[in-house]
Design a protein around this motif. Structure first.
Motif, PDB file in Angstrom:
ATOM      1  N   LEU A 125      21.305   4.651   5.097  1.00  0.00           N
ATOM      2  CA  LEU A 125      20.163   4.685   6.022  1.00  0.00           C
ATOM      3  C   LEU A 125      19.052   3.746   5.561  1.00  0.00           C
ATOM      4  O   LEU A 125      18.443   3.034   6.360  1.00  0.00           O
ATOM      5  N   TYR A 126      18.816   3.744   4.262  1.00  0.00           N
ATOM      6  CA  TYR A 126      17.768   2.889   3.704  1.00  0.00           C
ATOM      7  C   TYR A 126      18.072   1.416   3.979  1.00  0.00           C
ATOM      8  O   TYR A 126      17.207   0.657   4.428  1.00  0.00           O
ATOM      9  N   GLU A 150      17.441   0.510   7.536  1.00  0.00           N
ATOM     10  CA  GLU A 150      16.013   0.298   7.830  1.00  0.00           C
ATOM     11  C   GLU A 150      15.575  -1.097   7.384  1.00  0.00           C
ATOM     12  O   GLU A 150      14.845  -1.787   8.083  1.00  0.00           O
ATOM     13  N   LEU A 161       7.068  -7.331   2.934  1.00  0.00           N
ATOM     14  CA  LEU A 161       7.297  -6.346   3.996  1.00  0.00           C
ATOM     15  C   LEU A 161       8.132  -5.171   3.465  1.00  0.00           C
ATOM     16  O   LEU A 161       7.827  -4.007   3.716  1.00  0.00           O
ATOM     17  N   THR A 217       6.037  -2.950   1.221  1.00  0.00           N
ATOM     18  CA  THR A 217       5.195  -2.055   2.021  1.00  0.00           C
ATOM     19  C   THR A 217       6.024  -0.874   2.518  1.00  0.00           C
ATOM     20  O   THR A 217       5.581   0.276   2.494  1.00  0.00           O
ATOM     21  N   PHE A 218       7.229  -1.180   2.964  1.00  0.00           N
ATOM     22  CA  PHE A 218       8.118  -0.123   3.457  1.00  0.00           C
ATOM     23  C   PHE A 218       8.461   0.869   2.343  1.00  0.00           C
ATOM     24  O   PHE A 218       8.410   2.093   2.544  1.00  0.00           O
ATOM     25  N   THR A 273       6.099   3.639   1.748  1.00  0.00           N
ATOM     26  CA  THR A 273       6.047   4.729   2.734  1.00  0.00           C
ATOM     27  C   THR A 273       7.330   5.554   2.743  1.00  0.00           C
ATOM     28  O   THR A 273       7.383   6.594   3.372  1.00  0.00           O
ATOM     29  N   CYS A 274       8.359   5.062   2.082  1.00  0.00           N
ATOM     30  CA  CYS A 274       9.665   5.726   2.128  1.00  0.00           C
ATOM     31  C   CYS A 274       9.936   6.402   0.779  1.00  0.00           C
ATOM     32  O   CYS A 274      10.276   5.727  -0.195  1.00  0.00           O
ATOM     33  N   LEU A 275       9.779   7.712   0.746  1.00  0.00           N
ATOM     34  CA  LEU A 275       9.961   8.412  -0.540  1.00  0.00           C
ATOM     35  C   LEU A 275      11.355   8.202  -1.115  1.00  0.00           C
ATOM     36  O   LEU A 275      11.548   8.134  -2.324  1.00  0.00           O
ATOM     37  N   SER A 276      12.348   8.090  -0.224  1.00  0.00           N
ATOM     38  CA  SER A 276      13.726   7.949  -0.701  1.00  0.00           C
ATOM     39  C   SER A 276      13.945   6.654  -1.470  1.00  0.00           C
ATOM     40  O   SER A 276      14.872   6.556  -2.273  1.00  0.00           O
ATOM     41  N   SER A 332       2.443  12.616  -1.221  1.00  0.00           N
ATOM     42  CA  SER A 332       3.730  13.000  -0.615  1.00  0.00           C
ATOM     43  C   SER A 332       4.699  13.487  -1.694  1.00  0.00           C
ATOM     44  O   SER A 332       5.450  14.438  -1.474  1.00  0.00           O
ATOM     45  N   GLU A 388       6.260  17.079  -1.237  1.00  0.00           N
ATOM     46  CA  GLU A 388       7.676  17.165  -0.857  1.00  0.00           C
ATOM     47  C   GLU A 388       8.622  17.289  -2.047  1.00  0.00           C
ATOM     48  O   GLU A 388       9.750  17.726  -1.899  1.00  0.00           O
ATOM     49  N   ARG A 389       8.190  16.836  -3.205  1.00  0.00           N
ATOM     50  CA  ARG A 389       9.086  16.882  -4.370  1.00  0.00           C
ATOM     51  C   ARG A 389       8.556  17.770  -5.490  1.00  0.00           C
ATOM     52  O   ARG A 389       9.143  17.818  -6.558  1.00  0.00           O
TER      53      ARG A 389
END
Lengths: 53, 370
Positions: free
Chosen positions: B7-8, B11, B65, B68-69, B72-75, B141, B145-146
């Motif tokens: 999935l990562y 994206e 870019l 930056t992503f 925002t993406c903890l994974s 976050s 979340e963790r």
């Protein structure tokens, strides 16, 4: 019409481009935020504050 | 984990597909920013041909870019490939992690926090204003979340008591994260000379702040160089390199010089492999040590003058033509007629006759004509 050939220094700051150049080049980064660069795209995952896949 | 990785990567691929639709040349300020970037690459890594610079520049923007992503993406932090003794087995006790604006460079903080390391990140005041909120959101976050419980704070380098604050944090057992390749706002200014030393970097020498080595020596805390890069499979890699240990009662200035050179030598190996992932190309000119201009004894006689495109680039700034010296980074405003002449010089029968002796000699002396 007589042609005009002239050259003059526009920055004197050591090692630096002029502040005008800095301001202009800074605007290039405006699209580096996904939400700004792809306003119509389905970027829901990117636009969320934080995501966990 | 395999599903998350897929999935990562999807994206990232989507990110890239949208980025590829942008015509960078149409963006305001593109030419000036690209030309400065290109001059920086040429001065430090002259073995990269100019024809490859535009592709590299695109890679850097895309990398920014992705960075930056990743914030925002903890994974993204779960999927990091950790390499090197100091990161595969993260130990107790304070460390000074020295890293660079290479790859997804904010992931180091996330990974250390996830492993229970109390972190203090040193940032320039402007960088904190533009990126600080994003980093704090990421940390928040992680807490929610963790269940991450590590301590975190940002210390602004511009604050007068920054060094003392950091020293106290080190003595309290916290670790420091520093970006040793600087940022536009941490470049040397007149009067700052005592805070900098000179190190070799590729074909040139750069000025670098020595404060981090000073802190290491004063506190007895080792420096851990860490590089971040994205490998061919789009996986983020964090690699720790050989620690640099301060020697008690040794000469502090000598330690600063040796440690900072070691940090740049370690970086060079990875920069050579991943030049398209270093954000620093956009501002390293502010840290370059000037080179002395060669003294020319006599003005050369040129039979067929041509524009010296090796040294100068023609750009536009606020819609006015300018000439950019790629060697000295000096910028000159020129008239439309002079720009047209330089662009079409091979069609002019007598350059000297057209522009006059005085202007001709000036252009030859400046090596604009050769």
């Amino acid at each position: 019409m007589k042609k005009n050939f002239a050259i003059k220094t526009i920055n004197t700051v050591k090692n630096g481009i002029s502040s005008a150049a800095k301001n202009e080049s800074a605007s290039l980064l405006k699209f580096l935020k996904p939400a700004d660069c792809c306003p119509t795209a389905d970027f829901t995952a990117l636009n969320k504050a934080s995501i966990s896949l | 984990m395999a599903a998350a990785l897929t999935l990562y990567k999807e994206e990232l691929a989507r990110c890239k597909a949208h980025f590829d639709q942008i015509d960078l040349r149409q963006e305001r300020g593109y030419l000036m920013k690209f030309t400065t970037f290109s001059a920086n690459v040429e001065n430090i890594m002259p073995f990269i041909p100019r024809s490859e610079h535009e592709g590299l520049f695109r890679q850097i923007l895309l990398q920014q870019l992705f960075t930056t992503f990743d914030l925002t993406c903890l994974s993204a932090g779960d999927l990091v490939d950790r390499k090197g003794d100091e990161l595969t087995s993260i130990g107790a006790g304070p460390r000074i992690y020295c890293t660079y604006h290479l790859g997804s460079y904010r992931l180091l903080t996330s990974v250390l926090l996830r492993h229970g390391v109390d972190c203090v990140v040193l940032m320039g005041n402007n960088a904190n204003r533009s990126q600080g909120d994003g980093i704090c959101d990421h940390v928040e976050s992680l807490r929610k979340e963790r269940g991450m419980a590590s301590g975190f704070r940002i210390v602004e380098t511009g604050h007068p008591s920054a060094a003392l604050t950091v020293l106290r944090e080190l003595k309290a057992g916290k670790s420091i994260i520093v970006y040793v390749d600087g940022s536009p706002e941490t470049a040397p200014e007149p009067g700052d000379e005592s805070q900098f030393l000179t190190v070799n970097m590729g074909e040139r020498q750069v000025m670098t702040r020595k404060g981090v080595a000073y802190l290491s020596h004063a506190s007895g805390v080792p420096i851990i160089p860490v590089v971040s890069y994205r490998d061919e499979n789009m996986t983020n890699v964090l690699q720790s390199l050989d620690p640099i240990y301060p020697v008690k009662h040794s000469d502090r200035e000598q330690y600063c010089q040796t440690a900072m050179q070691q940090l740049y030598d370690a970086f060079w190996l990875y920069l050579s492999r991943y030049p398209g992932q270093w954000e620093g190309w956009n501002y390293i000119h502010s840290f370059l040590k000037p080179i002395n201009a060669a003294n020319r004894t006599a003005r050369p006689v040129i039979m067929h003058p041509v524009f010296n495109a090796e040294r100068y680039s023609l750009c536009e700034l606020e819609q006015a033509p300018i000439l950019f010296d790629r060697r000295s980074y000096q910028t000159y405003e020129i008239t439309d007629d002079l720009r047209d002449l330089l662009l079409n010089i091979d069609t002019v029968e007598s350059v000297k006759g057209l522009i006059g002796d005085e202007m001709y000699d000036e252009l030859v002396d400046m090596e604009i004509l050769c």
